[in-house]
Write a protein that holds these residues in place. Sequence first.
Motif, PDB file in Angstrom:
ATOM      1  N   TRP A  70       0.838  -1.194   0.000  1.00 18.94           N
ATOM      2  CA  TRP A  70       0.000   0.000   0.000  1.00 18.94           C
ATOM      3  C   TRP A  70       0.877   1.250   0.000  1.00 18.94           C
ATOM      4  O   TRP A  70       1.029   1.929   1.030  1.00 18.94           O
ATOM      5  N   PRO A  71       1.483   1.595  -1.139  1.00 19.78           N
ATOM      6  CA  PRO A  71       2.426   2.721  -1.184  1.00 19.78           C
ATOM      7  C   PRO A  71       1.801   4.073  -0.852  1.00 19.78           C
ATOM      8  O   PRO A  71       2.523   5.006  -0.486  1.00 19.78           O
ATOM      9  N   ASN A  72       0.481   4.205  -0.968  1.00 25.59           N
ATOM     10  CA  ASN A  72      -0.180   5.482  -0.680  1.00 25.59           C
ATOM     11  C   ASN A  72      -0.816   5.529   0.703  1.00 25.59           C
ATOM     12  O   ASN A  72      -1.381   6.555   1.088  1.00 25.59           O
ATOM     13  N   ALA A  73      -0.718   4.442   1.453  1.00 23.09           N
ATOM     14  CA  ALA A  73      -1.341   4.381   2.773  1.00 23.09           C
ATOM     15  C   ALA A  73      -0.399   4.929   3.843  1.00 23.09           C
ATOM     16  O   ALA A  73       0.800   5.138   3.600  1.00 23.09           O
ATOM     17  N   PHE A  74      -0.955   5.144   5.036  1.00 26.00           N
ATOM     18  CA  PHE A  74      -0.151   5.519   6.194  1.00 26.00           C
ATOM     19  C   PHE A  74       0.168   4.243   6.961  1.00 26.00           C
ATOM     20  O   PHE A  74      -0.704   3.638   7.572  1.00 26.00           O
ATOM     21  N   VAL A  75       1.422   3.814   6.857  1.00 26.40           N
ATOM     22  CA  VAL A  75       1.857   2.537   7.428  1.00 26.40           C
ATOM     23  C   VAL A  75       2.716   2.803   8.654  1.00 26.40           C
ATOM     24  O   VAL A  75       3.625   3.648   8.626  1.00 26.40           O
ATOM     25  N   MET A  76       2.457   2.065   9.720  1.00 27.60           N
ATOM     26  CA  MET A  76       3.198   2.227  10.968  1.00 27.60           C
ATOM     27  C   MET A  76       3.674   0.880  11.487  1.00 27.60           C
ATOM     28  O   MET A  76       3.055  -0.157  11.244  1.00 27.60           O
ATOM     29  N   GLY A  77       4.770   0.915  12.225  1.00 35.18           N
ATOM     30  CA  GLY A  77       5.269  -0.244  12.951  1.00 35.18           C
ATOM     31  C   GLY A  77       5.401   0.105  14.416  1.00 35.18           C
ATOM     32  O   GLY A  77       5.842   1.208  14.761  1.00 35.18           O
ATOM     33  N   MET A  78       5.031  -0.815  15.280  1.00 35.76           N
ATOM     34  CA  MET A  78       5.087  -0.569  16.724  1.00 35.76           C
ATOM     35  C   MET A  78       5.713  -1.770  17.407  1.00 35.76           C
ATOM     36  O   MET A  78       5.394  -2.916  17.087  1.00 35.76           O
ATOM     37  N   ASP A  79       6.628  -1.501  18.332  1.00 37.37           N
ATOM     38  CA  ASP A  79       7.245  -2.583  19.089  1.00 37.37           C
ATOM     39  C   ASP A  79       7.578  -2.096  20.483  1.00 37.37           C
ATOM     40  O   ASP A  79       7.823  -0.896  20.697  1.00 37.37           O
ATOM     41  N   LEU A  80       7.608  -3.035  21.420  1.00 37.08           N
ATOM     42  CA  LEU A  80       7.939  -2.707  22.797  1.00 37.08           C
ATOM     43  C   LEU A  80       9.434  -2.449  22.975  1.00 37.08           C
ATOM     44  O   LEU A  80       9.841  -1.657  23.831  1.00 37.08           O
ATOM     45  N   PHE A  81      10.260  -3.093  22.137  1.00 36.32           N
ATOM     46  CA  PHE A  81      11.697  -3.115  22.381  1.00 36.32           C
ATOM     47  C   PHE A  81      12.448  -2.143  21.481  1.00 36.32           C
ATOM     48  O   PHE A  81      12.386  -2.248  20.242  1.00 36.32           O
ATOM     49  N   PRO A  82      13.213  -1.206  22.057  1.00 36.11           N
ATOM     50  CA  PRO A  82      13.958  -0.237  21.240  1.00 36.11           C
ATOM     51  C   PRO A  82      15.025  -0.889  20.374  1.00 36.11           C
ATOM     52  O   PRO A  82      15.332  -0.391  19.289  1.00 36.11           O
ATOM     53  N   GLU A  83      15.600  -2.013  20.818  1.00 33.61           N
ATOM     54  CA  GLU A  83      16.609  -2.700  20.013  1.00 33.61           C
ATOM     55  C   GLU A  83      16.024  -3.160  18.683  1.00 33.61           C
ATOM     56  O   GLU A  83      16.674  -3.078  17.639  1.00 33.61           O
ATOM     57  N   ALA A  84      14.798  -3.658  18.721  1.00 35.03           N
ATOM     58  CA  ALA A  84      14.142  -4.107  17.490  1.00 35.03           C
ATOM     59  C   ALA A  84      13.897  -2.935  16.558  1.00 35.03           C
ATOM     60  O   ALA A  84      14.128  -3.016  15.346  1.00 35.03           O
ATOM     61  N   LEU A  85      13.428  -1.828  17.106  1.00 36.31           N
ATOM     62  CA  LEU A  85      13.123  -0.656  16.281  1.00 36.31           C
ATOM     63  C   LEU A  85      14.372  -0.069  15.644  1.00 36.31           C
ATOM     64  O   LEU A  85      14.317   0.472  14.529  1.00 36.31           O
ATOM     65  N   ALA A  86      15.510  -0.186  16.315  1.00 38.47           N
ATOM     66  CA  ALA A  86      16.763   0.300  15.730  1.00 38.47           C
ATOM     67  C   ALA A  86      17.082  -0.468  14.455  1.00 38.47           C
ATOM     68  O   ALA A  86      17.535   0.118  13.456  1.00 38.47           O
ATOM     69  N   TYR A  87      16.844  -1.761  14.444  1.00 39.05           N
ATOM     70  CA  TYR A  87      17.038  -2.549  13.223  1.00 39.05           C
ATOM     71  C   TYR A  87      15.964  -2.212  12.194  1.00 39.05           C
ATOM     72  O   TYR A  87      16.246  -2.114  10.992  1.00 39.05           O
ATOM     73  N   SER A  93      10.829   3.038   5.797  1.00 37.49           N
ATOM     74  CA  SER A  93      10.601   4.469   6.019  1.00 37.49           C
ATOM     75  C   SER A  93       9.253   4.707   6.702  1.00 37.49           C
ATOM     76  O   SER A  93       8.821   5.846   6.851  1.00 37.49           O
ATOM     77  N   ALA A  94       8.583   3.626   7.107  1.00 38.87           N
ATOM     78  CA  ALA A  94       7.301   3.753   7.805  1.00 38.87           C
ATOM     79  C   ALA A  94       7.505   4.447   9.148  1.00 38.87           C
ATOM     80  O   ALA A  94       8.605   4.455   9.709  1.00 38.87           O
ATOM     81  N   HIS A  95       6.427   5.006   9.665  1.00 38.81           N
ATOM     82  CA  HIS A  95       6.475   5.627  10.985  1.00 38.81           C
ATOM     83  C   HIS A  95       6.616   4.525  12.031  1.00 38.81           C
ATOM     84  O   HIS A  95       5.822   3.584  12.057  1.00 38.81           O
ATOM     85  N   LEU A  96       7.624   4.627  12.900  1.00 32.63           N
ATOM     86  CA  LEU A  96       7.871   3.617  13.925  1.00 32.63           C
ATOM     87  C   LEU A  96       7.694   4.235  15.303  1.00 32.63           C
ATOM     88  O   LEU A  96       8.129   5.361  15.550  1.00 32.63           O
ATOM     89  N   LEU A  97       7.081   3.487  16.200  1.00 34.10           N
ATOM     90  CA  LEU A  97       6.932   3.976  17.561  1.00 34.10           C
ATOM     91  C   LEU A  97       7.128   2.857  18.565  1.00 34.10           C
ATOM     92  O   LEU A  97       6.819   1.691  18.282  1.00 34.10           O
TER      93      LEU A  97
END
Length: 267
Positions: A70-87, A93-97
Motif C-alpha cells: 500500500w504505497p499510498n497508505a499511512f503505514v506504521m510499525g510498533m514494538d515494545l523493544f527499542p533494540e528491534a526498532l533500531a534494526y 521508512s514507515a512511521h515507527l513507535l
Amino acid sequence: MRDEISGHKFDRALFEHNHRAQNRHFWFVARNRIIAALCRHLAKDGGAGFRALEAGCGTGNVVRCFERCWPNAFVMGMDLFPEALAYARQHTSAHLLQADIHNAPFEESLDLVGMFDVVEHLADDVEVLRRVARILKPGGRVVLTVPAHPSLWSYCDEANRHFRRYTRHGLQEKLEQAGFQIEYASHFMSLLSPPIWAKRKLFSRPSGKLGHQTSVKTLLRDLRIIPLVNGLLTWLASQEAHLVRNRLRLPFGTSLIAVARKPNGAA
C-alpha cells in the motif's frame, strides 16, 4: 537478555540474528510473500486514508512488506523493544513507535492491524486481541500468523520464549472470544511440514528439559543460509502464496494465518 513486560516474553539477543536472516532465509522470505498476497487482496487500493499498523513489528521485516502493498497508505510499525526498532529503521521508512499493545496510542482509528508471530509471546492472548479490536475502526481487520500444532512444540518454541502453539480451531475460538468475526483461517508452510516436523522432533526433548541456551543454539543453526537448499525451500514455500490469496484453506502446515473483522457498530 530476556523481557517479561506486560506479559510479553522474548529474548532480545535474537533480534540481531533475525535481522541478519530476514532478507534471505526461506522462512522469512516465503512468509512475507504469503502475507503480501493476502493483504493486497484485502485492501487493493490502500489509498491515502488507509491506516495500517504492524503491532510487534520487530526488526521491520513485514512493515516494509506493508509499504510495498500500500504505497499510498499511512503505514506504521510498533514494538515494545527499542533494540528491534533500531534494526527496523534500517529497513523501512514507515512511521515507527515504541509502545506496548496493551496501551497503544490509538482509538478506533486503524483499518488494519497485523500481528505476525506475536501473540504466542503474550501471556493473555485473548486480552491482547481485545486491545487490538479497540484500536480498529468498525469493519477493520486484524491479520495474524501463529505457530501451528501444540504437538510440534520444540527447541524453536523454547528459544523464542513462546507460551503456546495453536490449532486452527483454537485460534478461531480466541479471535471470536475477543469479539472478531472470522473471515479466513488456514495453515501454511504445508509443503515443508514433513522435514520441519522431523527436524524438530529429532532435536527436541520434553518441554523445559532442553534448556534455553541449548534451544537458542539449535535455533541459530536453523537460521544459517545454505544457498542451494535455501533457494529450493524458498521456492517451495512460496508456492502457497496464490492459494492463500484466493483464500483456499490448507489442511496442514507448521504455521497458521488468519483474517478477522471487527463488526460494524462494535465498540
